[in-house]
Design a protein around this motif. Structure first.
Motif, PDB file in Angstrom:
ATOM      1  N   CYS A 173      10.031   0.409   0.532  1.00 16.48           N
ATOM      2  CA  CYS A 173       8.580  -0.208   1.073  1.00 16.48           C
ATOM      3  C   CYS A 173       8.260  -1.613   0.284  1.00 16.48           C
ATOM      4  CB  CYS A 173       7.316   0.590   0.641  1.00 16.48           C
ATOM      5  SG  CYS A 173       7.297   1.883   1.854  1.00 16.48           S
ATOM      6  N   ALA A 174       8.699  -1.498  -1.222  1.00 14.43           N
ATOM      7  CA  ALA A 174       8.398  -2.678  -2.342  1.00 14.43           C
ATOM      8  C   ALA A 174       9.263  -3.584  -1.795  1.00 14.43           C
ATOM      9  CB  ALA A 174       8.891  -2.097  -3.562  1.00 14.43           C
ATOM     10  N   GLY A 175      10.720  -3.552  -1.467  1.00 11.19           N
ATOM     11  CA  GLY A 175      11.688  -4.619  -1.130  1.00 11.19           C
ATOM     12  C   GLY A 175      11.200  -5.253   0.255  1.00 11.19           C
ATOM     13  N   THR A 176      10.614  -4.377   1.195  1.00 13.64           N
ATOM     14  CA  THR A 176      10.354  -4.894   2.246  1.00 13.64           C
ATOM     15  C   THR A 176       8.949  -5.937   2.115  1.00 13.64           C
ATOM     16  OG1 THR A 176      10.898  -2.947   3.494  1.00 13.64           O
ATOM     17  CG2 THR A 176       9.267  -4.360   4.541  1.00 13.64           C
ATOM     18  N   ALA A 177       7.917  -5.381   1.237  1.00 14.94           N
ATOM     19  CA  ALA A 177       6.756  -6.221   0.898  1.00 14.94           C
ATOM     20  C   ALA A 177       7.209  -7.578   0.154  1.00 14.94           C
ATOM     21  CB  ALA A 177       5.975  -5.267  -0.100  1.00 14.94           C
TER      22      ALA A 177
ATOM     23  N   LEU B  80      10.713  10.449  -2.435  1.00 16.41           N
ATOM     24  CA  LEU B  80       9.348   9.720  -2.457  1.00 16.41           C
ATOM     25  C   LEU B  80       9.506   8.305  -3.177  1.00 16.41           C
ATOM     26  CD1 LEU B  80       6.840  12.444  -3.024  1.00 16.41           C
ATOM     27  CD2 LEU B  80       6.975  11.149  -1.068  1.00 16.41           C
ATOM     28  N   LEU B  81      10.215   8.315  -4.442  1.00 12.78           N
ATOM     29  CA  LEU B  81      10.423   7.438  -5.055  1.00 12.78           C
ATOM     30  C   LEU B  81      11.274   6.390  -4.389  1.00 12.78           C
ATOM     31  CD1 LEU B  81      10.712   8.621  -8.683  1.00 12.78           C
ATOM     32  CD2 LEU B  81       8.902   7.152  -7.723  1.00 12.78           C
ATOM     33  N   VAL B  82      12.398   6.980  -3.861  1.00 10.65           N
ATOM     34  CA  VAL B  82      13.338   5.802  -3.211  1.00 10.65           C
ATOM     35  C   VAL B  82      12.692   5.380  -1.981  1.00 10.65           C
ATOM     36  CG1 VAL B  82      15.509   5.970  -1.498  1.00 10.65           C
ATOM     37  CG2 VAL B  82      15.571   7.254  -3.713  1.00 10.65           C
ATOM     38  N   ALA B  83      11.813   6.047  -1.181  1.00 10.44           N
ATOM     39  CA  ALA B  83      11.054   5.486  -0.187  1.00 10.44           C
ATOM     40  C   ALA B  83      10.087   4.358  -0.792  1.00 10.44           C
ATOM     41  CB  ALA B  83      10.279   6.520   0.670  1.00 10.44           C
TER      42      ALA B  83
ATOM     43  N   PHE C 134       0.828  -1.217   0.185  1.00  5.66           N
ATOM     44  CA  PHE C 134      -0.120  -0.004   0.120  1.00  5.66           C
ATOM     45  C   PHE C 134       0.797   1.233  -0.158  1.00  5.66           C
ATOM     46  CE2 PHE C 134      -1.941   3.416   2.383  1.00  5.66           C
ATOM     47  CZ  PHE C 134      -3.129   3.556   1.619  1.00  5.66           C
ATOM     48  N   ALA C 135       2.062   1.153   0.768  1.00 11.80           N
ATOM     49  CA  ALA C 135       2.793   2.461   0.916  1.00 11.80           C
ATOM     50  C   ALA C 135       3.623   2.553  -0.536  1.00 11.80           C
ATOM     51  CB  ALA C 135       3.823   2.438   2.112  1.00 11.80           C
ATOM     52  N   PHE C 136       3.941   1.538  -0.931  1.00  7.55           N
ATOM     53  CA  PHE C 136       4.634   1.601  -2.356  1.00  7.55           C
ATOM     54  C   PHE C 136       3.729   2.356  -3.312  1.00  7.55           C
ATOM     55  CE2 PHE C 136       6.143  -1.439  -5.882  1.00  7.55           C
ATOM     56  CZ  PHE C 136       6.791  -0.268  -6.586  1.00  7.55           C
ATOM     57  N   PHE C 137       2.439   1.792  -3.387  1.00  8.88           N
ATOM     58  CA  PHE C 137       1.624   2.532  -4.324  1.00  8.88           C
ATOM     59  C   PHE C 137       1.290   4.081  -3.951  1.00  8.88           C
ATOM     60  CE2 PHE C 137      -0.870  -0.632  -6.775  1.00  8.88           C
ATOM     61  CZ  PHE C 137       0.137  -1.526  -7.143  1.00  8.88           C
ATOM     62  N   LEU C 138       1.136   4.231  -2.660  1.00  7.89           N
ATOM     63  CA  LEU C 138       0.978   5.737  -2.287  1.00  7.89           C
ATOM     64  C   LEU C 138       1.931   6.583  -2.463  1.00  7.89           C
ATOM     65  CD1 LEU C 138      -0.794   7.441  -0.473  1.00  7.89           C
ATOM     66  CD2 LEU C 138       0.579   6.911   1.569  1.00  7.89           C
TER      67      LEU C 138
END
Length: 414
Positions: A391-395, A384-387, A224-228
């Protein structure tokens, strides 16, 4: 080790029909989201309301769409996606058509809300049907076409409404009536072809975590955070690139507009490249990371270096293409992480980050321009893109641990 690509056979007729049906509905969804804004100058004169009040129609439609996607996703998983897809598309289309008969703006506002209710069905129902109806080795291309047709809807709405109201002189009421009624044959086609649209298999009781347990897991919250965050970054570029170039480098309006057009075209076409990649290789996260890093580098160059006017549209085209291409593997990663029979709620929840990101972004980026620090725009987009990558890697890591399998191996050639 490099994955060896293998040529894929053409999509079977059945797959094309499914992608066409779902894609056309997605086109309408995005078209209706953007078809009201071109009418604001006309409505301001006819209804005597301010632009701020007029903006409520678009804001409420987007907000209702985003807020209802998750609960609709639960219903899709429980009762099947097809009836919701038919009902939601029909409600969305008829609400737009009914605006043609509105005696005042407050009726328009109410119909914008009902259209948003119908629109909230599209993402959870579409992804549930695509995930169950399309073969795994063609999933990337199916998701890519889904995103592509939605982007086309955004692009077509201002053009179509402008053509009908200005060039053809139809007036705004016939224009909205025609736009809304265009959805009726789409609904009829979905009903007539519904036998080829498969609902996802329902898991056995207690076979997988259910409901809030799934959505509140670390994996899904990170997706969700990745998409946001991705949405916040993308909207920041699309909304403020022209103003930033003007304030930073006094870039001519025509060049700045062409630069934004290049970025949008790249982002739209890039999703098809991402779909092709996602079907042939398993290293989705590596692909997403590499292309996002390329886009970050190019966007920072636009915002921090005085590039020649001739170079700006080309750099923006490549930056948008890289970011767009990373989006389809992202969707496939979510599909693989979703528990069986729960794609509706998963995609409903995660994709609600997209309209939320669009709502968060404008004010802080506007403040940067108002307070004389336009050079902060692109570094903020980059952050924002780095963050989002974090999030994507964590997911992805959470999904792999939950499945108790090693990183996916390359897909066998078709």
């Amino acid at each position: 080790m490099t994955d060896a690509p293998a040529p894929a056979p053409p999509l079977p007729d059945r797959d094309w029909r499914i992608i066409g049906l779902i894609g056309t509905g997605h086109f309408l969804s995005h078209f209706y989201m953007l078809c009201l804004a071109p009418l604001f100058p006309i409505w301001r004169e006819e209804f005597g309301v301010s632009y701020a009040v007029l903006g409520l129609s678009v804001a409420l439609m987007a907000a209702i769409t985003g807020l209802l996607q998750t609960p609709v996703g639960f219903l899709v998983d429980r009762h099947g996606a097809r009836p919701f897809l038919v009902g939601g598309t029909l409600l969305m289309a008829l609400s737009i058509a009914a605006m043609a008969l509105a005696p005042n703006y407050w009726v328009v506002l109410g119909l914008a809300i009902t259209s948003g209710i119908g629109n909230s069905v599209i993402h959870p129902a579409d992804y549930a049907i695509l995930g169950s109806s399309i073969g795994e080795r063609r999933m990337g291309r199916a998701f890519a076409m889904h995103t592509f047709t939605g982007n086309l809807g955004f692009a077509a709405a201002p053009l179509a409404i402008g053509l009908m109201t200005q060039t053809l002189g139809l007036g705004w009421r016939p224009a909205l009536l025609a736009a809304g009624l265009a959805g009726v044959p789409v609904v009829a086609a979905i009903v007539l072809q519904s036998r080829i649209l498969r609902d996802q298999a329902r898991p056995k009781k207690h076979a997988a975590p259910l409901g809030r347990e799934v959505l509140l897991s670390r994996t899904m919250l990170m997706f969700f955070a990745f998409f946001l965050l991705s949405s916040m970054a993308g909207v920041g570029v699309q909304s403020f690139l022209i103003a930033m170039l003007d304030k930073l480098w006094a870039t001519p309006l025509a060049v700045a507009s062409l630069t934004l057009t290049g970025y949008v075209m790249g982002a739209t076409g890039g999703v098809l490249i991402g779909g092709w990649y996602a079907d042939r290789y398993a290293s989705h996260f590596t692909f997403v990371t590499a292309l996002t890093a390329l886009s970050i580098t190019l966007l920072l160059a636009i915002g921090l270096l005085p590039l020649p006017d001739a170079a700006l549209p080309v750099v923006a085209l490549v930056a948008g293409g890289a970011l767009g291409a990373s989006r389809t593997p992202r969707d496939v990663m979510v599909k693989h992480a979703a528990p069986p029979g729960q794609m509706g709620k998963v995609f409903g929840f995660i994709s609600s980050g997209l309209p939320l990101g669009s709502a968060i972004t404008p004010v802080p980026f506007g403040l940067m321009l108002d307070h004389g620090v336009p050079w902060l725009v692109m570094p903020t987009v980059a952050a924002l893109l780095v963050a989002s990558l974090f999030c994507a890697g964590t997911a992805r890591g959470g999904a792999l641990r939950a499945a108790r399998v090693p990183a996916p191996s390359p897909l066998p050639a078709e």
